[in-house]
Motif scaffolding. Structure first.
Motif, short mmCIF file in Angstrom:
data_model
loop_
_atom_site.label_atom_id
_atom_site.label_comp_id
_atom_site.label_asym_id
_atom_site.label_seq_id
_atom_site.Cartn_x
_atom_site.Cartn_y
_atom_site.Cartn_z
N ASN A 85 0.85 -1.19 0.00
CA ASN A 85 0.00 0.00 0.00
C ASN A 85 0.89 1.25 0.00
O ASN A 85 1.10 1.89 1.02
N GLY A 86 1.43 1.57 -1.17
CA GLY A 86 2.35 2.70 -1.30
C GLY A 86 3.79 2.27 -1.13
O GLY A 86 4.10 1.09 -0.97
N LYS A 87 4.69 3.25 -1.16
CA LYS A 87 6.12 2.99 -1.01
C LYS A 87 6.65 3.64 0.27
O LYS A 87 6.12 4.66 0.71
N GLU A 89 8.62 5.93 2.83
CA GLU A 89 9.13 7.29 2.72
C GLU A 89 10.64 7.26 2.98
O GLU A 89 11.08 6.84 4.05
N THR A 185 4.98 4.45 13.97
CA THR A 185 3.88 4.91 13.12
C THR A 185 3.66 6.40 13.31
O THR A 185 3.77 6.91 14.42
N ASN A 215 -2.22 -3.33 5.80
CA ASN A 215 -3.32 -2.45 5.41
C ASN A 215 -3.02 -0.97 5.64
O ASN A 215 -3.82 -0.11 5.26
N LEU A 216 -1.87 -0.67 6.23
CA LEU A 216 -1.49 0.73 6.45
C LEU A 216 -0.82 1.31 5.21
O LEU A 216 -0.18 0.60 4.43
N ASP A 217 -0.95 2.62 5.04
CA ASP A 217 -0.21 3.31 4.01
C ASP A 217 1.28 3.16 4.33
O ASP A 217 1.73 3.52 5.41
N ARG A 218 2.04 2.61 3.40
CA ARG A 218 3.46 2.31 3.66
C ARG A 218 4.28 3.56 4.01
O ARG A 218 5.33 3.45 4.64
N ARG A 219 3.81 4.72 3.63
CA ARG A 219 4.53 5.96 3.93
C ARG A 219 4.38 6.37 5.39
O ARG A 219 5.10 7.25 5.86
N THR A 220 3.45 5.75 6.13
CA THR A 220 3.14 6.21 7.49
C THR A 220 3.80 5.40 8.60
O THR A 220 3.55 5.64 9.76
#
Length: 232
Positions: A85-87, A89, A185, A215-220
């Motif tokens: 779920n995203g890349k 940061e 996080t 399920n979390l945004d990978r950037r967070t």
């Protein structure tokens, strides 16, 4: 069991084909003092792939047997792999270390974990004792006196009181390896750990934590793994 580990390795191999180039490298000095290098490497690989892709469904066939080394299990896996779920940061980094070293005697009260994160974050720590409980993580920072209720850039464990490291009584070998997963996080995250009725420990299933993280945004969020050894 041999088949459980073979299945995990097959899942990691399936993820590698899809998202291998994005995986954070955990191969460091964490396993230098650990006798069972295969177990430590297995933990490294499992944590490295946490949140970097997700196997939605799979089927597999086992082939069990034994040879002069012992029991073995081969697994043939067919999997449906979803991308993360995203890349991550690039500027969101977490570093941690165990002091004074990562080798302790039975009954030691010297365990101290220290770390820092590049952005203020909520800190979650999990202990894995594969020799005692392969399916669950101990929720280290869900105990009231150890919990981080506010975001921080620097952290320690234990925050209060002492931690006494104990060698499992039922083991016959002279040393045992245990592992720590640290997750930072950006947003407050509710980890549904539960109290085990028998041991009174606060635990979460490894599979459940994997679901939450994936399920979390990978950037967070970001992560770090540590290993230490207790000697009899």
């Amino acid at each position: 069991t041999a088949c459980d580990r073979a299945l995990e390795k097959a899942k990691i191999a399936a993820l590698t084909k899809v998202v291998g180039s994005q995986i954070q490298d955990f191969k460091s000095q964490e396993c230098k003092n650990i006798n069972d290098k295969r177990e430590c490497s297995f933990f490294e690989s499992t944590i490295a792939y946490m949140g970097e892709g997700f196997i939605r469904d799979f089927t597999f066939v086992e082939n069990r047997g034994n040879d002069e080394i012992g029991d073995f299990c081969e697994v043939k896996l067919t999997a449906n792999v979803s991308r993360p779920n995203g890349k991550p940061e690039p500027n969101f980094n977490l570093n941690a270390k165990i002091e004074p070293d990562n080798v302790f005697e039975d009954g030691s009260k010297d365990f101290l974990l220290m770390g820092n994160v590049s952005q203020k974050s909520y800190i979650h720590m999990f202990n894995w004792y594969p020799s005692e409980d392969n399916k669950n993580y101990l929720c280290m920072t869900e105990y009231p006196q150890q919990k981080y209720n506010k975001p921080v850039k620097k952290f320690i464990f234990p925050r209060q009181a002492e931690i006494i490291l104990k060698f499992p009584k039922f083991l016959k070998q002279d040393s045992v390896a245990e592992y720590v997963l640290v997750i930072a996080t950006k947003e407050k995250l509710n980890i549904p750990c539960i109290v085990d009725e028998n041991t009174k420990l606060i635990l979460i299933e490894r599979k459940k934590l994997l679901e939450i993280i994936n399920n979390l945004d990978r950037r967070t969020w970001t992560k770090h793994m540590l290993a230490y050894k207790i000697i009899r």
